[in-house]
Motif scaffolding. Structure first.
Motif, PDB file in Angstrom:
ATOM      1  N   UNK A  89       0.813  -1.252  -0.071  1.00  0.00           N
ATOM      2  CA  UNK A  89       0.088  -0.078  -0.141  1.00  0.00           C
ATOM      3  C   UNK A  89       0.997   1.417  -0.248  1.00  0.00           C
ATOM      4  N   UNK A  90       2.195   1.094   0.022  1.00  0.00           N
ATOM      5  CA  UNK A  90       2.878   2.100  -0.199  1.00  0.00           C
ATOM      6  C   UNK A  90       3.351   2.836   1.165  1.00  0.00           C
ATOM      7  N   UNK A  91       3.252   2.306   2.068  1.00  0.00           N
ATOM      8  CA  UNK A  91       3.218   2.921   3.553  1.00  0.00           C
ATOM      9  C   UNK A  91       4.842   2.565   3.936  1.00  0.00           C
ATOM     10  N   UNK A  92       5.020   3.423   5.014  1.00  0.00           N
ATOM     11  CA  UNK A  92       6.555   3.098   5.550  1.00  0.00           C
ATOM     12  C   UNK A  92       6.402   2.015   6.298  1.00  0.00           C
ATOM     13  N   UNK A  93       7.629   1.200   5.986  1.00  0.00           N
ATOM     14  CA  UNK A  93       7.478  -0.490   6.536  1.00  0.00           C
ATOM     15  C   UNK A  93       7.974  -0.316   8.000  1.00  0.00           C
ATOM     16  N   UNK A  94       7.170  -0.986   8.850  1.00  0.00           N
ATOM     17  CA  UNK A  94       7.506  -0.952  10.273  1.00  0.00           C
ATOM     18  C   UNK A  94       8.446  -1.805  10.782  1.00  0.00           C
ATOM     19  N   UNK A  95       9.890  -1.727  10.275  1.00  0.00           N
ATOM     20  CA  UNK A  95      10.956  -2.707  10.762  1.00  0.00           C
ATOM     21  C   UNK A  95      11.134  -2.584  12.124  1.00  0.00           C
ATOM     22  N   UNK A  96      10.865  -1.177  12.635  1.00  0.00           N
ATOM     23  CA  UNK A  96      11.215  -0.882  14.190  1.00  0.00           C
ATOM     24  C   UNK A  96      10.124  -1.697  15.012  1.00  0.00           C
ATOM     25  N   UNK A  97       8.733  -1.724  14.614  1.00  0.00           N
ATOM     26  CA  UNK A  97       7.644  -2.188  15.258  1.00  0.00           C
ATOM     27  C   UNK A  97       8.107  -3.633  15.257  1.00  0.00           C
ATOM     28  N   UNK A  98       8.375  -4.430  14.272  1.00  0.00           N
ATOM     29  CA  UNK A  98       8.708  -5.832  14.403  1.00  0.00           C
ATOM     30  C   UNK A  98       9.733  -5.996  15.141  1.00  0.00           C
ATOM     31  N   UNK A  99      10.815  -5.409  15.231  1.00  0.00           N
ATOM     32  CA  UNK A  99      11.927  -5.275  16.107  1.00  0.00           C
ATOM     33  C   UNK A  99      11.501  -5.333  17.688  1.00  0.00           C
ATOM     34  N   UNK A 100      10.525  -4.348  17.784  1.00  0.00           N
ATOM     35  CA  UNK A 100       9.976  -4.118  19.264  1.00  0.00           C
ATOM     36  C   UNK A 100       8.973  -5.490  19.625  1.00  0.00           C
ATOM     37  N   UNK A 101       8.309  -5.933  18.691  1.00  0.00           N
ATOM     38  CA  UNK A 101       7.499  -7.103  18.747  1.00  0.00           C
ATOM     39  C   UNK A 101       8.358  -8.189  19.118  1.00  0.00           C
ATOM     40  N   UNK A 102       9.540  -8.466  18.488  1.00  0.00           N
ATOM     41  CA  UNK A 102      10.429  -9.690  18.510  1.00  0.00           C
ATOM     42  C   UNK A 102      10.781  -9.519  20.267  1.00  0.00           C
ATOM     43  N   UNK A 103      11.240  -8.361  20.434  1.00  0.00           N
ATOM     44  CA  UNK A 103      12.189  -8.088  21.697  1.00  0.00           C
ATOM     45  C   UNK A 103      11.022  -8.446  22.637  1.00  0.00           C
ATOM     46  N   UNK A 104       9.678  -7.696  22.926  1.00  0.00           N
ATOM     47  CA  UNK A 104       8.883  -8.012  23.837  1.00  0.00           C
ATOM     48  C   UNK A 104       8.578  -9.585  23.732  1.00  0.00           C
ATOM     49  N   UNK A 105       8.341 -10.327  22.890  1.00  0.00           N
ATOM     50  CA  UNK A 105       8.381 -11.667  22.576  1.00  0.00           C
ATOM     51  C   UNK A 105       9.289 -12.453  23.481  1.00  0.00           C
ATOM     52  N   UNK A 106      10.636 -12.249  23.078  1.00  0.00           N
ATOM     53  CA  UNK A 106      11.621 -12.749  23.702  1.00  0.00           C
ATOM     54  C   UNK A 106      11.903 -12.549  25.120  1.00  0.00           C
ATOM     55  N   UNK A 107      11.678 -11.345  25.850  1.00  0.00           N
ATOM     56  CA  UNK A 107      11.546 -11.111  27.328  1.00  0.00           C
ATOM     57  C   UNK A 107      10.296 -12.125  27.872  1.00  0.00           C
TER      58      UNK A 107
END
Length: 390
Positions: A89-107
């Motif tokens: 859809x031509x939006x900014x790609x949320x790599x930071x959001x994904x990194x945050x989700x992965x960090x949250x899940x790991x903790x």
């Protein structure tokens, strides 16, 4: 009725994800580069297969390794789907959001697995990033998707996926562990596994449907557009005029048409070259388009001639639009691109029986008078001049 054991369902889901990943990889190669996101979905399904493969080692390898890795891969797969939709859809790609989700899940996995072991707490914890990721996907589809069946189908599937994850996380707070443990036999667990096994496949089908619809729209737009300026070509203009003529037959109103021709454009080409001439045409299309409403149509019929169709516009308002266009062209100040004024002829149609060729001829005759009377002028068609003086 005897239900399949959980491991058989997980294996089936993994095999189907692998097949669909290969399908998406092949499909991706047949889509133009401006339709993005297919590669992310292909990678997402491959990651889901890896997550399932990792989970299959539960009982063989230590849970302290298998469970965190499998769950992180599952979050990564869902996150790649969201990033694929953002790219599509031509939006900014949320790599930071994904990194945050992965960090949250790991903790959470480390804490509830090693510090305070709790299966239900892990289920609830993991449901949080997955629900956010799926909720993001649903918002993207509803906010930016075109209104057609494929979009609604994909939105429904994403919504079901988000709801399943959220409900399982909520149930883990209030129900005993065996109820939400997918390795335990039971109708609830079986139903959840069957649905979650099918959802990735259906989601991929839904995304392919949306991408195919985008491809169809892109091809239609390209076939109806001038490749240099992006304005409509004659084919696209004829289709737009046909739609507006149908509206004119249903409800009496006025269609106005502007015939626009750049002044001394040949001299620009001779003095600066055709490359600069092309830039003048592109800038002209941009400036004219900016002066129009969303409901108006801009077309290039060839050379330096542009046509504008103005629905629900009387001759006085059409003249105002023409003046706005001329003012924008006179004050253009792009570096290295010469200013080019325009002569404009205006015609109008109220009778649905009038032919398009006749309307164009009236506007062209007015345009010729504007050229003959000194250029950078606006002239009305003879019929409109008589109405204005009456």
């Amino acid at each position: 009725m005897k239900l399949l054991d959980p491991y058989s369902l997980v294996l089936m889901a993994s095999m189907m994800c692998g097949v669909m990943s290969a399908v998406l990889f092949l499909v991706r190669r047949s889509f133009p580069a401006d339709i993005q996101g297919l590669g992310h979905w292909c990678a997402a399904l491959a990651v889901q297969v890896l997550a399932t493969a990792c989970y299959s080692f539960k009982g063989t390898l230590p849970d302290g390794f298998v469970l965190p890795v499998a769950n992180l891969l599952f979050v990564l797969g869902n996150g790649l789907c969201a990033i694929g939709l953002q790219a599509f859809y031509g939006r900014a790609q949320g790599w930071r959001m994904l990194g945050g989700a992965l960090g949250f899940a790991l903790v959470g996995m480390v804490y509830w697995l090693f510090v305070v072991p709790s299966y239900t707490a892990r289920v609830t914890w993991m449901a949080l990033p997955l629900t956010v990721i799926n909720g993001t996907q649903l918002w993207l589809v509803l906010r930016h998707g075109r209104r057609h069946f494929a979009t609604y189908f994909l939105a429904m599937l994403v919504g079901v996926n988000a709801l399943l994850v959220a409900v399982r996380g909520a149930l883990a707070l209030v129900m005993p562990a065996p109820t939400v443990d997918l390795t335990q036999p039971g109708a609830l667990q079986g139903a959840y596994l069957v649905i979650t096994a099918m959802v990735p496949i259906l989601l991929s089908v839904g995304f392919i449907m949306v991408a195919t619809k985008r491809l169809q729209f892109t091809l239609e737009r390209r076939s109806a557009s001038d490749p240099l300026t992006g304005a409509l070509n004659r084919r696209g203009f004829d289709a737009a005029y046909t739609r507006e003529l149908a509206r004119l037959r249903r409800r009496p109103r006025t269609l106005a048409l502007l015939a626009i021709d750049l002044d001394h454009f040949k001299a620009v080409n001779d003095a600066h070259g055709h490359g600069v001439g092309d830039k003048v045409l592109v800038r002209t299309a941009s400036l004219v388009g900016a002066a129009l409403r969303e409901s108006d149509y801009l077309a290039r019929f060839g050379g330096e001639e542009f046509i504008v169709l103005l629905p629900d516009t009387d001759i006085e308002l059409a003249a105002t639009v023409a003046q706005r266009i001329q003012a924008a062209l006179r004050t253009a100040c792009d570096s290295g691109i010469p200013v080019c004024t325009a002569s404009i002829g205006i015609a109008a149609q109220t009778d649905p029986r009038q032919r398009l060729d006749d309307l164009l001829e009236e506007a062209d005759q007015a345009l010729y008078r504007a050229k003959a009377n000194g250029r950078d002028r606006i002239e009305l068609a003879e019929q409109e001049k008589r109405r204005a003086s009456a």
